[in-house]
Design a protein around this motif. Sequence first.
Motif, PDB file in Angstrom:
ATOM      1  N   VAL A 275       0.828  -1.212   0.000  1.00  0.00           N
ATOM      2  CA  VAL A 275       0.000   0.000   0.000  1.00  0.00           C
ATOM      3  C   VAL A 275       0.859   1.257   0.000  1.00  0.00           C
ATOM      4  N   GLN A 276       1.783   1.384   0.916  1.00  0.00           N
ATOM      5  CA  GLN A 276       2.598   2.597   1.019  1.00  0.00           C
ATOM      6  C   GLN A 276       3.883   2.421   0.209  1.00  0.00           C
ATOM      7  N   CYS A 277       3.725   2.486  -1.095  1.00  0.00           N
ATOM      8  CA  CYS A 277       4.870   2.253  -1.975  1.00  0.00           C
ATOM      9  C   CYS A 277       5.613   3.553  -2.276  1.00  0.00           C
ATOM     10  N   LYS A 278       6.874   3.432  -2.649  1.00  0.00           N
ATOM     11  CA  LYS A 278       7.688   4.587  -3.009  1.00  0.00           C
ATOM     12  C   LYS A 278       7.257   5.109  -4.382  1.00  0.00           C
ATOM     13  N   THR A 279       7.194   6.416  -4.512  1.00  0.00           N
ATOM     14  CA  THR A 279       6.824   7.026  -5.793  1.00  0.00           C
ATOM     15  C   THR A 279       7.795   8.145  -6.135  1.00  0.00           C
ATOM     16  N   GLY A 280       7.788   8.546  -7.397  1.00  0.00           N
ATOM     17  CA  GLY A 280       8.611   9.659  -7.854  1.00  0.00           C
ATOM     18  C   GLY A 280       7.762  10.660  -8.602  1.00  0.00           C
ATOM     19  N   ARG A 281       8.401  11.770  -8.991  1.00  0.00           N
ATOM     20  CA  ARG A 281       7.730  12.810  -9.773  1.00  0.00           C
ATOM     21  C   ARG A 281       8.369  12.906 -11.157  1.00  0.00           C
ATOM     22  N   SER A 282       7.588  13.286 -12.129  1.00  0.00           N
ATOM     23  CA  SER A 282       8.081  13.336 -13.506  1.00  0.00           C
ATOM     24  C   SER A 282       9.198  14.351 -13.686  1.00  0.00           C
ATOM     25  N   GLU A 283       9.214  15.405 -12.861  1.00  0.00           N
ATOM     26  CA  GLU A 283      10.231  16.442 -13.011  1.00  0.00           C
ATOM     27  C   GLU A 283      11.553  16.074 -12.323  1.00  0.00           C
ATOM     28  N   MET A 284      11.605  14.959 -11.624  1.00  0.00           N
ATOM     29  CA  MET A 284      12.839  14.514 -10.982  1.00  0.00           C
ATOM     30  C   MET A 284      13.902  14.221 -12.032  1.00  0.00           C
ATOM     31  N   LEU A 285      15.156  14.434 -11.660  1.00  0.00           N
ATOM     32  CA  LEU A 285      16.237  13.951 -12.500  1.00  0.00           C
ATOM     33  C   LEU A 285      16.222  12.431 -12.481  1.00  0.00           C
ATOM     34  N   ALA A 286      16.545  11.825 -13.606  1.00  0.00           N
ATOM     35  CA  ALA A 286      16.600  10.365 -13.667  1.00  0.00           C
ATOM     36  C   ALA A 286      17.608   9.837 -12.651  1.00  0.00           C
ATOM     37  N   ALA A 287      18.687  10.589 -12.435  1.00  0.00           N
ATOM     38  CA  ALA A 287      19.695  10.179 -11.450  1.00  0.00           C
ATOM     39  C   ALA A 287      19.114  10.172 -10.039  1.00  0.00           C
ATOM     40  N   GLU A 288      18.188  11.084  -9.749  1.00  0.00           N
ATOM     41  CA  GLU A 288      17.539  11.098  -8.440  1.00  0.00           C
ATOM     42  C   GLU A 288      16.656   9.873  -8.271  1.00  0.00           C
ATOM     43  N   ARG A 295      18.422   3.170  -2.924  1.00  0.00           N
ATOM     44  CA  ARG A 295      18.357   3.311  -1.460  1.00  0.00           C
ATOM     45  C   ARG A 295      17.298   2.390  -0.860  1.00  0.00           C
ATOM     46  N   HIS A 296      16.169   2.203  -1.562  1.00  0.00           N
ATOM     47  CA  HIS A 296      15.084   1.377  -1.022  1.00  0.00           C
ATOM     48  C   HIS A 296      15.078  -0.031  -1.608  1.00  0.00           C
ATOM     49  N   LYS A 297      16.125  -0.332  -2.419  1.00  0.00           N
ATOM     50  CA  LYS A 297      16.281  -1.678  -2.992  1.00  0.00           C
ATOM     51  C   LYS A 297      15.044  -2.112  -3.770  1.00  0.00           C
ATOM     52  N   ILE A 298      14.582  -1.239  -4.649  1.00  0.00           N
ATOM     53  CA  ILE A 298      13.451  -1.558  -5.518  1.00  0.00           C
ATOM     54  C   ILE A 298      13.888  -1.423  -6.974  1.00  0.00           C
ATOM     55  N   ASN A 299      13.241  -2.192  -7.839  1.00  0.00           N
ATOM     56  CA  ASN A 299      13.623  -2.215  -9.254  1.00  0.00           C
ATOM     57  C   ASN A 299      12.667  -1.440 -10.158  1.00  0.00           C
ATOM     58  N   ALA A 300      11.587  -0.935  -9.585  1.00  0.00           N
ATOM     59  CA  ALA A 300      10.627  -0.163 -10.380  1.00  0.00           C
ATOM     60  C   ALA A 300      10.082   0.975  -9.530  1.00  0.00           C
ATOM     61  N   LEU A 301       9.636   2.021 -10.221  1.00  0.00           N
ATOM     62  CA  LEU A 301       9.138   3.199  -9.508  1.00  0.00           C
ATOM     63  C   LEU A 301       7.927   3.745 -10.249  1.00  0.00           C
ATOM     64  N   LEU A 302       6.847   3.967  -9.509  1.00  0.00           N
ATOM     65  CA  LEU A 302       5.651   4.584 -10.079  1.00  0.00           C
ATOM     66  C   LEU A 302       5.757   6.096  -9.950  1.00  0.00           C
ATOM     67  N   ILE A 303       5.290   6.796 -10.957  1.00  0.00           N
ATOM     68  CA  ILE A 303       5.405   8.252 -11.004  1.00  0.00           C
ATOM     69  C   ILE A 303       4.014   8.861 -10.860  1.00  0.00           C
TER      70      ILE A 303
END
Length: 325
Positions: A275-288, A295-303
């Motif tokens: 439920v409480q998954c890590k997410t990113g924002r589209s304006e983030m640098l790809a390096a971020e 850092r969170h040992k995950i292979n995919a990220l929802l934006i």
Amino acid sequence: MTGHSTDLKSLGLAVIETELAAVAALKQRIDDRFVSACDHLLRCQGRIIVIGMGKSGHIGGKIAATFASTGSPAFFVHPGEASHGDMGMITDKDVVVALSNSGETSEIMTILPLIKRLNVPLIAMTGRPTSTLAQCATVHLDVSVDKEACPLGLAPTSSTTVTLVMGDALAVALLESRGFTAEDFARSHPGGNLGRRLLLRVSDIMHTGTAIPKVGVNATLSEALVEMSHKGLGMTAVIDEKSRLAGIFTDGDLRRLLSQNIDIRQGQLDEFMTVQCKTGRSEMLAAEALELMQRHKINALLITDEHQQLVGAINMHDLLRAGVV
């Protein structure tokens, strides 16, 4: 063989010691003349023109490239070619940086009157403050050395190293004075790894629209697996009736279920999703995004956007393809 190896090491170390001493002597020459040279270069409204012959020419090409990549437009002009037409590349808005260890290089002496006629600042780097070039320069920077690292005292070694270091000192001083940033540097190196790391944003590489793996909160495990197989990102987003992100289900979650002998054909997805998954924002640098995933040992990220609406998805393979990893 042991004695031979020892001799070679000693020779190599002697060269390094000689060049270190030559570079160390430059510290006393970062003085008012250095400041004056920087002021002329900062006020340049055109280009910095670097000239030099032979080994000085090779060093000059590197110095010009360093100027150009750090926010000071510059290029190298071969003095021999300059006397056969390339003088037209130099304008009255430029600054000329001339390199000559002797200060008497004939090809530079030939075009020296033409440079003076243009009335442009001339910054000379020579090993002889009393030379013709040094005396004619607007600013002379002393790059003399006590001795070359070559045991014959002939091959330019210490002298070229010192000239290169002085050029780097000028370029970095200008970089700092101009407020040149890492992002500015990346813009002049868009094809390199640094450019990709500093310029590429998540929005440039994320999967969007129908390419995003997603199912509703009422989906079954089998429906989630079908979506994951079709989209091939190793996970699926789980969204509520308002298209807001409710959770995520990944290949890792599936492996854990299989180890528990749960019937994936009958199970409901909302019982097993994160439920409480890590997410990113589209304006983030790809390096971020990469740093967050590592850092969170995950292979995919929802934006998601600021309203928790799902707008994209990336995985480690996307970052690899983009050259960020």
